[in-house]
Design a protein around this motif. Sequence first.
Motif, PDB file in Angstrom:
ATOM      1  N   VAL A  75      -7.581  -4.785  26.384  1.00  0.00           N
ATOM      2  CA  VAL A  75      -6.685  -3.795  26.610  1.00  0.00           C
ATOM      3  C   VAL A  75      -5.530  -4.231  27.590  1.00  0.00           C
ATOM      4  O   VAL A  75      -4.279  -4.043  27.497  1.00  0.00           O
ATOM      5  CB  VAL A  75      -7.354  -2.390  26.929  1.00  0.00           C
ATOM      6  CG1 VAL A  75      -6.527  -1.765  27.469  1.00  0.00           C
ATOM      7  CG2 VAL A  75      -7.994  -1.977  26.017  1.00  0.00           C
ATOM      8  N   CYS A  76      -5.903  -4.904  28.604  1.00  0.00           N
ATOM      9  CA  CYS A  76      -5.103  -5.588  29.622  1.00  0.00           C
ATOM     10  C   CYS A  76      -3.965  -6.351  29.018  1.00  0.00           C
ATOM     11  O   CYS A  76      -2.737  -6.195  29.278  1.00  0.00           O
ATOM     12  CB  CYS A  76      -5.894  -6.400  30.619  1.00  0.00           C
ATOM     13  SG  CYS A  76      -4.842  -7.100  32.140  1.00  0.00           S
ATOM     14  N   ILE A  77      -4.372  -7.225  28.254  1.00  0.00           N
ATOM     15  CA  ILE A  77      -3.374  -8.007  27.563  1.00  0.00           C
ATOM     16  C   ILE A  77      -2.436  -7.380  26.773  1.00  0.00           C
ATOM     17  O   ILE A  77      -1.274  -7.608  26.680  1.00  0.00           O
ATOM     18  CB  ILE A  77      -4.107  -9.236  26.774  1.00  0.00           C
ATOM     19  CG1 ILE A  77      -4.760 -10.185  27.403  1.00  0.00           C
ATOM     20  CG2 ILE A  77      -3.140  -9.804  25.826  1.00  0.00           C
ATOM     21  CD1 ILE A  77      -5.782 -11.068  26.919  1.00  0.00           C
ATOM     22  N   LYS A  78      -2.731  -6.347  25.931  1.00  0.00           N
ATOM     23  CA  LYS A  78      -2.085  -5.487  25.197  1.00  0.00           C
ATOM     24  C   LYS A  78      -1.159  -4.652  25.917  1.00  0.00           C
ATOM     25  O   LYS A  78       0.272  -4.605  25.508  1.00  0.00           O
ATOM     26  CB  LYS A  78      -2.922  -4.393  24.184  1.00  0.00           C
ATOM     27  CG  LYS A  78      -3.503  -5.269  23.067  1.00  0.00           C
ATOM     28  CD  LYS A  78      -2.532  -5.630  22.035  1.00  0.00           C
ATOM     29  CE  LYS A  78      -3.313  -5.912  20.574  1.00  0.00           C
ATOM     30  NZ  LYS A  78      -4.317  -6.927  20.910  1.00  0.00           N
ATOM     31  N   GLU A  79      -1.673  -4.363  27.237  1.00  0.00           N
ATOM     32  CA  GLU A  79      -0.602  -3.386  28.119  1.00  0.00           C
ATOM     33  C   GLU A  79       0.616  -4.395  28.614  1.00  0.00           C
ATOM     34  O   GLU A  79       1.559  -4.141  28.774  1.00  0.00           O
ATOM     35  CB  GLU A  79      -1.608  -2.863  29.101  1.00  0.00           C
ATOM     36  CG  GLU A  79      -2.294  -1.815  28.785  1.00  0.00           C
ATOM     37  CD  GLU A  79      -3.117  -1.180  29.697  1.00  0.00           C
ATOM     38  OE1 GLU A  79      -3.703  -0.011  29.770  1.00  0.00           O
ATOM     39  OE2 GLU A  79      -3.562  -1.917  30.677  1.00  0.00           O
ATOM     40  N   ALA A  80       0.004  -5.527  28.935  1.00  0.00           N
ATOM     41  CA  ALA A  80       0.827  -6.703  29.387  1.00  0.00           C
ATOM     42  C   ALA A  80       2.087  -6.859  28.438  1.00  0.00           C
ATOM     43  O   ALA A  80       3.381  -6.942  28.668  1.00  0.00           O
ATOM     44  CB  ALA A  80       0.340  -7.840  30.040  1.00  0.00           C
ATOM     45  N   LYS A  81       1.432  -6.913  27.255  1.00  0.00           N
ATOM     46  CA  LYS A  81       2.465  -7.573  26.100  1.00  0.00           C
ATOM     47  C   LYS A  81       3.391  -6.196  26.010  1.00  0.00           C
ATOM     48  O   LYS A  81       4.837  -6.503  25.586  1.00  0.00           O
ATOM     49  CB  LYS A  81       1.985  -7.607  24.999  1.00  0.00           C
ATOM     50  CG  LYS A  81       2.615  -8.325  23.627  1.00  0.00           C
ATOM     51  CD  LYS A  81       3.311  -9.689  24.371  1.00  0.00           C
ATOM     52  CE  LYS A  81       4.073 -10.280  23.044  1.00  0.00           C
ATOM     53  NZ  LYS A  81       4.948 -11.535  23.485  1.00  0.00           N
ATOM     54  N   ALA A  82       2.853  -5.183  25.927  1.00  0.00           N
ATOM     55  CA  ALA A  82       3.716  -3.861  25.616  1.00  0.00           C
ATOM     56  C   ALA A  82       4.891  -3.705  26.826  1.00  0.00           C
ATOM     57  O   ALA A  82       6.036  -3.200  26.324  1.00  0.00           O
ATOM     58  CB  ALA A  82       2.759  -2.623  25.735  1.00  0.00           C
ATOM     59  N   ALA A  83       4.369  -3.950  27.923  1.00  0.00           N
ATOM     60  CA  ALA A  83       5.354  -3.939  29.054  1.00  0.00           C
ATOM     61  C   ALA A  83       6.644  -5.012  28.766  1.00  0.00           C
ATOM     62  O   ALA A  83       7.724  -4.759  29.040  1.00  0.00           O
ATOM     63  CB  ALA A  83       4.719  -4.208  30.438  1.00  0.00           C
ATOM     64  N   GLU A  84       6.001  -6.004  28.180  1.00  0.00           N
ATOM     65  CA  GLU A  84       7.192  -7.253  27.965  1.00  0.00           C
ATOM     66  C   GLU A  84       8.103  -6.574  26.785  1.00  0.00           C
ATOM     67  O   GLU A  84       9.350  -7.000  27.017  1.00  0.00           O
ATOM     68  CB  GLU A  84       6.665  -8.451  27.638  1.00  0.00           C
ATOM     69  CG  GLU A  84       7.639  -9.647  27.260  1.00  0.00           C
ATOM     70  CD  GLU A  84       6.804 -10.881  26.732  1.00  0.00           C
ATOM     71  OE1 GLU A  84       7.413 -11.864  26.878  1.00  0.00           O
ATOM     72  OE2 GLU A  84       5.697 -10.657  26.050  1.00  0.00           O
ATOM     73  N   THR A  85       7.276  -6.047  25.850  1.00  0.00           N
ATOM     74  CA  THR A  85       8.045  -5.686  24.448  1.00  0.00           C
ATOM     75  C   THR A  85       9.081  -4.936  25.123  1.00  0.00           C
ATOM     76  O   THR A  85      10.406  -4.706  24.431  1.00  0.00           O
ATOM     77  CB  THR A  85       7.308  -5.158  23.707  1.00  0.00           C
ATOM     78  OG1 THR A  85       6.474  -6.265  23.240  1.00  0.00           O
ATOM     79  CG2 THR A  85       8.098  -4.534  22.357  1.00  0.00           C
ATOM     80  N   SER A  86       8.758  -3.760  25.849  1.00  0.00           N
ATOM     81  CA  SER A  86       9.615  -2.755  26.232  1.00  0.00           C
ATOM     82  C   SER A  86      11.114  -3.281  27.171  1.00  0.00           C
ATOM     83  O   SER A  86      11.906  -2.872  26.837  1.00  0.00           O
ATOM     84  CB  SER A  86       8.651  -1.576  27.016  1.00  0.00           C
ATOM     85  OG  SER A  86       9.669  -0.777  27.696  1.00  0.00           O
TER      86      SER A  86
END
Length: 202
Positions: free
Chosen positions: A114-125
């Motif tokens: 989940v942490c990795i997905k959240e970090a990736k989501a922030a980068e994508t945004s």
Amino acid sequence: MKHIHTILAMSFFLAFAPIGLAQAMTKTDYRTQQDKIDADYKLGKAACANMSGQQNKLCVAQAKAAQKISEADLEASYTPTRKTHYNARVAKAEADYSVARERCNDKADNAKDVCIKEAKAAETSAKADATVQLKSSDAAATATEKTAVAKSDAKTAAADARTDATVEKRDARYAVEKEKCDAMAGAAKDRCLAQAKSTFGK
């Protein structure tokens, strides 16, 4: 860890305090700033030497991230174009992700996923926002030189860019919620997935 944070913060400030004030940077100024960035990186990395394990890895990641952001900001200051400013925003997004991704290694199992997905989501945004800004400014610049039809096309291009960014952000957030559901089982997991799909239109 507080020590390395302080060093990196001071290094970043010292490296870029002159740049923000400069109207036109000479080649000599540029090289001087590049040397300063390199020196600051070495200083930051040296502060990691007394650390070990995950703490050391995170410290090095922070030093590299600070260097990457500083180099991109320097290019944007030396050659101030829409593209270099876009590149600086992308560099920051990628650098922030690399540090956040390293922090996730302190976690385990689904919490780490989940942490990795959240970090990736922030980068994508962040990248999506940078793309919207670039395409909108490019379209606006083109429109000022052309006809009313071109201006209309420019507005359409900007709107399309915002739509694409919204989709990318939504998909990234959906990936986070879907990952959270993986920690569940049976009916609870099914309800979680159904809710995520409903929320993000999947």
